[in-house]
Design a protein around this motif. Structure first.
Motif, mmCIF file in Angstrom:
data_model
loop_
_atom_site.group_PDB
_atom_site.id
_atom_site.type_symbol
_atom_site.label_atom_id
_atom_site.label_comp_id
_atom_site.label_asym_id
_atom_site.label_seq_id
_atom_site.Cartn_x
_atom_site.Cartn_y
_atom_site.Cartn_z
ATOM 1 N N LYS A 1 21.881 33.526 12.331
ATOM 2 C CA LYS A 1 22.996 32.587 12.300
ATOM 3 C C LYS A 1 23.057 31.866 10.957
ATOM 4 O O LYS A 1 22.100 31.863 10.177
ATOM 5 N N TYR A 2 24.201 31.246 10.728
ATOM 6 C CA TYR A 2 24.382 30.416 9.534
ATOM 7 C C TYR A 2 24.064 28.966 9.892
ATOM 8 O O TYR A 2 24.098 28.580 11.076
ATOM 9 N N PRO A 3 23.736 28.117 8.904
ATOM 10 C CA PRO A 3 23.302 26.746 9.206
ATOM 11 C C PRO A 3 24.242 25.967 10.110
ATOM 12 O O PRO A 3 23.784 25.246 11.000
ATOM 13 N N HIS A 4 25.565 26.109 9.905
ATOM 14 C CA HIS A 4 26.497 25.317 10.702
ATOM 15 C C HIS A 4 26.526 25.746 12.167
ATOM 16 O O HIS A 4 27.058 25.030 13.021
ATOM 17 N N GLU A 5 25.949 26.901 12.479
ATOM 18 C CA GLU A 5 25.914 27.385 13.859
ATOM 19 C C GLU A 5 24.702 26.883 14.630
ATOM 20 O O GLU A 5 24.574 27.160 15.823
ATOM 21 N N SER B 1 21.863 23.617 15.702
ATOM 22 C CA SER B 1 21.788 22.169 15.917
ATOM 23 C C SER B 1 20.956 21.538 14.794
ATOM 24 O O SER B 1 20.293 22.237 14.013
ATOM 25 N N ARG C 1 18.039 23.338 12.549
ATOM 26 C CA ARG C 1 18.137 23.414 11.086
ATOM 27 C C ARG C 1 16.877 22.838 10.433
ATOM 28 O O ARG C 1 16.396 23.376 9.430
ATOM 29 N N LEU D 1 21.053 20.006 6.807
ATOM 30 C CA LEU D 1 22.288 20.748 6.537
ATOM 31 C C LEU D 1 22.567 20.801 5.038
ATOM 32 O O LEU D 1 22.951 21.845 4.504
ATOM 33 N N PRO E 1 25.153 27.196 2.960
ATOM 34 C CA PRO E 1 26.041 27.561 4.071
ATOM 35 C C PRO E 1 26.475 29.023 4.054
ATOM 36 O O PRO E 1 26.985 29.525 5.058
#
Length: 335
Positions: free
Chosen positions: A157-161, A163, A167, A109, A114
């Motif tokens: 998707k973005y990284p926070h979306e 698992s 990632r 992460l 992000p």
């Protein structure tokens, strides 16, 4: 790119050192303390090999990896890739070198932006190095992301979306998109759940077979290193204390520290005679190391010689080497 002979290492590390000033006392004229994070580390990695670097937290594993890729400054020593020295190279030289030498960070992460979709982040290295046209970059990135197990719907998707395991697959894809020869993996699975760790390790093995990757794999998890690596070096307080083929080192450790680490590996055999060897005390501070062998305050076999002299790493540097005055006695105990 310089051709490499079959018997020549892809990477050669010789007498690598890193020391930096530590915290001093409040006294105005107190002598400056130096922290020796990496102290005379030497090893080589052959093309296509998976080389493991293991040890307790703070022993210098990650610092060694960063020194190799010029992410930290070495105090002394040599790092050669395909016979060419890397220490002291300019930033312009490293732009080209990073196509062949890539780094996988511990925290996926933290390694990702992000504000960008993960597909754009895999495309980005191709853009930076001006490889291919825009359509081809996108095509290559999508194909590689699929090869590491990501679905088309996850790419936008973005990284926070995603698992943690997803990632880490993105981070692997971003490192592999430039088709590097050497992949330095710095604790790449320590932040993941155990089931996801197994998936990432199996993925790395698959990528090695398919792409002929050479790996420097850094971990404190010996069971993973045993499964993945061909050779292993064990570090303690900035030094390599034992090195050898993984199957031999784990079967018959010769250094007391290695023996203690190996005894902690979980086993599925309830009748196994191996007993956990608990080391007394804590690792000493690299700012104030003990005299002689750094391991002697925690070693049951320590003698006056150990307290006074620093043992050198001796033996066949490719196949088996150990830095201990009592290595043969340890080997007989294990046998």
């Amino acid at each position: 790119m310089t051709p490499i002979s079959p018997d020549r290492p892809l990477l050669e590390v010789a007498d690598l050192r890193c020391a930096y000033p530590g915290n001093t006392c409040n006294r105005l004229f107190a002598p400056r303390q130096w922290v020796h994070a990496v102290n005379s580390v030497s090893f080589d990695i052959q093309p296509g090999e998976a080389f493991g670097l293991v040890g307790e937290s703070g022993c210098g594993k990650s610092t060694t990896a960063k020194l190799i890729l010029s992410m930290a400054r070495a105090s002394a020593g040599s790092v050669r890739y395909r016979g060419e020295e890397l220490i002291g190279r300019s930033e312009a030289d490293w732009i080209a070198l990073r196509q062949r030498l890539q780094y996988v960070f511990q925290d996926p992460l933290g390694a990702l932006d992000p504000r960008m979709t993960v597909l754009d982040q895999v495309i980005e290295p191709l853009t930076i190095h001006r490889l291919h046209d825009r359509a081809r970059r996108r095509e290559l990135a999508q194909a590689l992301m699929q090869s590491v197990g990501l679905l088309p719907g996850q790419m936008t998707k973005y990284p926070h979306e995603l698992s943690g395991g997803q990632r880490q697959r993105v981070v692997l894809a971003r490192a592999l998109v430039l088709e590097p020869e050497l992949l330095v993996c710095d604790e790449p699975i320590s932040a993941l759940d155990v089931s996801i760790q197994a998936q990432i390790v199996n993925l790395l093995q698959q990528l090695r077979r398919e792409r002929g990757l050479t790996l420097l794999f850094i971990s404190h998890d010996l069971s993973v290193v045993r499964h993945l690596c061909d050779r292993v070096a064990v570090m303690y307080l900035g030094r390599i204390v034992e090195m050898g083929r993984a199957n031999e080192l784990f079967r018959a450790p010769r250094h007391p520290y290695t023996r203690a680490l190996v005894s902690a590996i979980p086993t599925l055999d309830p009748g196994s005679p191996n007993q956990r060897l608990l080391l007394p005390g804590e690792p000493p501070s690299p700012a104030n190391p003990p005299t002689g062998c750094a391991f002697h305050p925690r070693c049951s076999q320590a003698t006056d010689r150990c307290r006074q002299q620093q043992p050198e790493l001796e033996g066949d540097s490719r196949h088996r080497a150990v830095a201990c005055f009592h290595a043969e006695a340890t080997a007989r105990e294990v046998a």
